[in-house]
Design a protein around this motif. Structure first.
Motif, mmCIF file in Angstrom:
data_model
loop_
_atom_site.group_PDB
_atom_site.id
_atom_site.type_symbol
_atom_site.label_atom_id
_atom_site.label_comp_id
_atom_site.label_asym_id
_atom_site.label_seq_id
_atom_site.Cartn_x
_atom_site.Cartn_y
_atom_site.Cartn_z
ATOM 1 N N HIS A 19 6.531 9.995 2.438
ATOM 2 C CA HIS A 19 5.098 10.017 2.149
ATOM 3 C C HIS A 19 4.243 9.868 3.401
ATOM 4 N N LYS A 20 4.892 9.667 4.547
ATOM 5 C CA LYS A 20 4.197 9.473 5.827
ATOM 6 C C LYS A 20 3.122 8.391 5.679
ATOM 7 N N LEU A 21 3.588 7.237 5.199
ATOM 8 C CA LEU A 21 2.718 6.105 4.934
ATOM 9 C C LEU A 21 3.215 4.895 5.732
ATOM 10 N N TYR A 63 -1.828 2.951 6.341
ATOM 11 C CA TYR A 63 -2.311 4.148 7.030
ATOM 12 C C TYR A 63 -1.570 5.349 6.471
ATOM 13 N N ASP A 64 -2.323 6.296 5.898
ATOM 14 C CA ASP A 64 -1.767 7.550 5.405
ATOM 15 C C ASP A 64 -1.922 8.579 6.516
ATOM 16 N N LYS A 73 -3.574 12.097 5.453
ATOM 17 C CA LYS A 73 -4.990 12.016 5.088
ATOM 18 C C LYS A 73 -5.832 11.327 6.153
#
Length: 177
Positions: free
Chosen positions: A93-95, A120-121, A124
């Motif tokens: 999710h690249k979170l 932190y996303d 987005k």
């Protein structure tokens, strides 16, 4: 796809750089690395860097971070740093989550934020907290009891359930600028 490949390549390079003597199958440290940096680049410029004193890669979908520091960059310059005592990086999710006396220091806006944890996303470019967050700029202090939401530039911050301590005189406001 390129971004994911860069992330995985950075992780593999960091893991490969560790000394052979540091790890053995008997001590269970096979999936750990020290002084790790994970980053994403665009147009030959790093957009963000995630550094940690130690990273545990045991879980195939998450990296567990010790003393993480997320350095956010804008136009090739450092714009803000998010730091804390521990964190995670969710590959799929690249979170990024950073918690334990979590802080954000904005170099461009001269703002400091403090809470229990920040998220932190990456895709987005969004930072948020879901707990009481204190935002300080000069002598002005705002408490967002429900957290905050912003982008990595920290120019526009949305406060949830806020209370504000206004400066006592005009000099305090002028000193913050």
């Amino acid at each position: 796809m390129k971004k994911t490949a860069v992330l995985l390549l950075a992780l593999l390079c960091c893991s490969a750089c560790a000394k052979k003597d540091d790890f053995s199958a008997e001590d269970g440290d096979v999936q750990r690395a020290e002084q790790v940096t994970i980053f994403e680049s665009k147009d030959s410029q790093k957009k963000w860097l995630l550094q940690a004193d130690q990273v545990d890669f045991e879980d195939l979908s998450n990296a567990v971070l010790t003393n993480p520091r997320l350095l956010l960059r804008e136009n090739g310059q450092d714009s803000a740093e998010v730091s804390g005592q521990k964190g995670t990086f969710d590959y799929n999710h690249k979170l990024v989550s950073i918690e334990g006396k979590a802080k954000i220091k904005s170099f461009t806006q001269q703002i400091n934020l403090a809470t229990d944890r920040f998220f932190y996303d990456v895709d987005k470019d969004k930072i948020w907290s879901d707990k009481k967050t204190i935002v300080t700029r000069g002598t002005a202090k705002i408490t967002a009891r429900g957290g905050i939401e912003t982008d990595s530039k920290l120019v526009k911050i949305e406060f949830k359930k806020q209370s504000t301590r206004l400066p006592e005189n005009i000099q305090e406001i002028q000193g913050a600028v």
